[in-house]
Design an enzyme around this catalytic site. Structure first.
Site, PDB file in Angstrom:
ATOM      1  N   TYR A  33      36.158  49.900  35.774  1.00 42.94           N
ATOM      2  CA  TYR A  33      35.060  49.213  35.100  1.00 42.94           C
ATOM      3  C   TYR A  33      34.280  48.327  36.057  1.00 42.94           C
ATOM      4  O   TYR A  33      34.685  48.117  37.202  1.00 42.94           O
ATOM      5  CB  TYR A  33      35.578  48.398  33.917  1.00 42.94           C
ATOM      6  CG  TYR A  33      36.288  47.107  34.281  1.00 42.94           C
ATOM      7  CD1 TYR A  33      37.564  47.105  34.846  1.00 42.94           C
ATOM      8  CD2 TYR A  33      35.683  45.877  34.043  1.00 42.94           C
ATOM      9  CE1 TYR A  33      38.204  45.915  35.155  1.00 42.94           C
ATOM     10  CE2 TYR A  33      36.320  44.675  34.346  1.00 42.94           C
ATOM     11  CZ  TYR A  33      37.579  44.705  34.903  1.00 42.94           C
ATOM     12  OH  TYR A  33      38.217  43.532  35.211  1.00 42.94           O
ATOM     13  N   LYS A 149      38.914  48.169  40.777  1.00 47.23           N
ATOM     14  CA  LYS A 149      38.607  47.479  39.514  1.00 47.23           C
ATOM     15  C   LYS A 149      39.045  48.375  38.361  1.00 47.23           C
ATOM     16  O   LYS A 149      38.233  48.991  37.653  1.00 47.23           O
ATOM     17  CB  LYS A 149      37.124  47.098  39.438  1.00 47.23           C
ATOM     18  CG  LYS A 149      36.860  45.933  38.480  1.00 47.23           C
ATOM     19  CD  LYS A 149      35.540  45.269  38.740  1.00 47.23           C
ATOM     20  CE  LYS A 149      35.154  44.246  37.679  1.00 47.23           C
ATOM     21  NZ  LYS A 149      36.052  43.108  37.525  1.00 47.23           N
ATOM     22  N   GLU A 181      44.222  35.349  44.244  1.00 48.62           N
ATOM     23  CA  GLU A 181      42.986  35.088  43.489  1.00 48.62           C
ATOM     24  C   GLU A 181      43.394  34.671  42.086  1.00 48.62           C
ATOM     25  O   GLU A 181      44.588  34.477  41.826  1.00 48.62           O
ATOM     26  CB  GLU A 181      42.094  36.345  43.458  1.00 48.62           C
ATOM     27  CG  GLU A 181      42.760  37.529  42.779  1.00 48.62           C
ATOM     28  CD  GLU A 181      41.876  38.764  42.709  1.00 48.62           C
ATOM     29  OE1 GLU A 181      40.640  38.658  42.673  1.00 48.62           O
ATOM     30  OE2 GLU A 181      42.462  39.875  42.669  1.00 48.62           O
TER      31      GLU A 181
HETATM   32  N1  PDD Z   1      36.281  39.918  36.521  1.00 48.27           N
HETATM   33  N2  PDD Z   1      38.974  38.976  40.709  1.00 48.27           N
HETATM   34  C1  PDD Z   1      39.328  39.539  39.528  1.00 48.27           C
HETATM   35  C2  PDD Z   1      40.761  39.888  39.303  1.00 48.27           C
HETATM   36  C3  PDD Z   1      38.351  39.782  38.547  1.00 48.27           C
HETATM   37  O1  PDD Z   1      38.686  40.354  37.388  1.00 48.27           O
HETATM   38  C4  PDD Z   1      36.995  39.408  38.809  1.00 48.27           C
HETATM   39  C5  PDD Z   1      35.901  39.659  37.826  1.00 48.27           C
HETATM   40  C6  PDD Z   1      36.689  38.820  40.038  1.00 48.27           C
HETATM   41  C7  PDD Z   1      35.289  38.407  40.402  1.00 48.27           C
HETATM   42  O2  PDD Z   1      34.489  39.537  40.677  1.00 48.27           O
HETATM   43  P1  PDD Z   1      32.897  39.502  40.528  1.00 48.27           P
HETATM   44  O3  PDD Z   1      32.397  38.359  41.345  1.00 48.27           O
HETATM   45  O4  PDD Z   1      32.442  40.810  41.054  1.00 48.27           O
HETATM   46  O5  PDD Z   1      32.635  39.306  39.057  1.00 48.27           O
HETATM   47  C8  PDD Z   1      37.705  38.633  40.964  1.00 48.27           C
HETATM   48  C9  PDD Z   1      35.318  40.377  35.563  1.00 48.27           C
HETATM   49  C10 PDD Z   1      34.133  39.496  35.402  1.00 48.27           C
HETATM   50  C11 PDD Z   1      36.036  40.714  34.265  1.00 48.27           C
HETATM   51  O6  PDD Z   1      37.101  41.313  34.374  1.00 48.27           O
HETATM   52  O7  PDD Z   1      35.526  40.418  33.178  1.00 48.27           O
END
Ligand code: PDD
Length: 283
Positions: A33, A149, A181
């Site tokens: 996703y 992702k 993270e």
């Molecule tokens: N999540 N790390 C993880 C584990 C994440 O799920 C996300 C984002 C990020 C930040 O990524 P970005 O800057 O590309 O949004 C880091 C999304 C927003 C979610 O799962 O809803």
């Protein structure tokens, strides 16, 4: 006006969109996703999101069923259809290996499912943004491919819930003594005026916001080290913040109940937050 979704090339009213009970996304979390920010109808860093989507798809050997340009156009069209062109919104895009009789191995002729939802971003509580949030640390029980992702988010879900139940906003994962993270965000720390974050390897998701913040840090001449740090070292950070598509730069002021630095959002955090907001408002 009712909500519209995008499913396999078609825009449908939310209640009319149907999936197979044997969609592999549902049965095996066999999918990937993206979450893409839109400001007043414009996607932020769409090219980066599509590139990451392609990399995630390749990692799980899922051929994307439609050209990236089609997905990009459909995402914008979905924002318009939902009347979100004047707002801060996101598009949630998910691709699964599609419906097939339940069998672990890939179906011989997969028909991937592509789903998109468009949503207004619910603004974060003003106090949290102004005063910063609390985090707890939890063991990183995720798989070894955190750079993908993937939709299998059970460890993330459990960690986030644990954080909320502890009165915190986020859970920060710790693997082999090192901070990786958060459950749904990347993490940055300041030690002696230097901005640290975990390298973009298999142990974190390479966030698009993380990437932009690193660009902005370079522009603002903030020294950066993309290097892992220990959970003990975390206690010595003078500043800490989370980054993500909807939270942007979010200051963290306590870890496991102990204050970070002065216990208030720090100056480097504020400069990067301001710079990111400007970058995101810019066309
Ligand atoms: N999540 N790390 C993880 C584990 C994440 O799920 C996300 C984002 C990020 C930040 O990524 P970005 O800057 O590309 O949004 C880091 C999304 C927003 C979610 O799962 O809803």
């Amino acid at each position: 006006m009712g909500e519209w979704v995008y499913l396999n090339g078609t825009f449908l009213p939310y209640d009319e969109a149907c999936l197979s009970v044997e969609d592999r996304g549902f049965l095996f979390a066999d999918g990937i996703y993206e979450v893409i920010a839109f400001q007043r109808g414009w996607a932020f860093r769409m090219a980066d999101h599509l590139e990451r989507l392609e990399r995630s798809a390749a990692a799980i050997r899922l051929p994307l069923p439609r050209p990236l340009e089609d997905l990009e156009a459909a995402a914008s069209a979905l924002i318009a259809r939902n009347g979100l062109e004047a707002d801060e919104a996101i598009v949630y895009l998910q691709v699964t290996r599609g419906p097939a009789r339940r069998e672990h191995a890939f179906p011989p002729r997969p028909e991937p499912t592509v789903l998109m939802l468009a949503r207004r971003v619910q603004p974060l509580d003003r106090a949290k943004r102004e005063q910063g949030v609390a985090v707890i640390t939890v063991p990183d029980t995720r798989w070894h491919w955190c750079h993908v992702k993937a939709i299998g988010l059970l460890p993330n879900v459990l960690a986030k819930q644990q954080a909320l139940e502890a009165g915190a906003h986020e859970a920060v994962f710790v693997r082999d003594g090192r901070v990786t993270e958060a459950s749904a965000a990347n993490l940055f720390a300041v030690f002696n005026g230097v901005l640290w974050t975990h390298p973009a390897d298999q142990w974190i998701l390479p966030g698009i916001t993380r990437k932009v913040v690193l660009e902005l840090a370079a522009r603002l001449e903030v020294p950066v080290r993309e290097e892992a740090f220990s959970v003990e070292h975390l206690a010595e950070a003078t500043e800490l913040f989370l980054t993500g598509t909807t939270i942007r730069v979010l200051p963290v002021v306590t870890v496991d109940g102990r204050p970070v630095g002065s216990g208030r959002p720090g100056p480097i955090t504020r400069r990067l937050e301001e710079a990111l907001n400007q970058e995101m408002e810019r066309r």
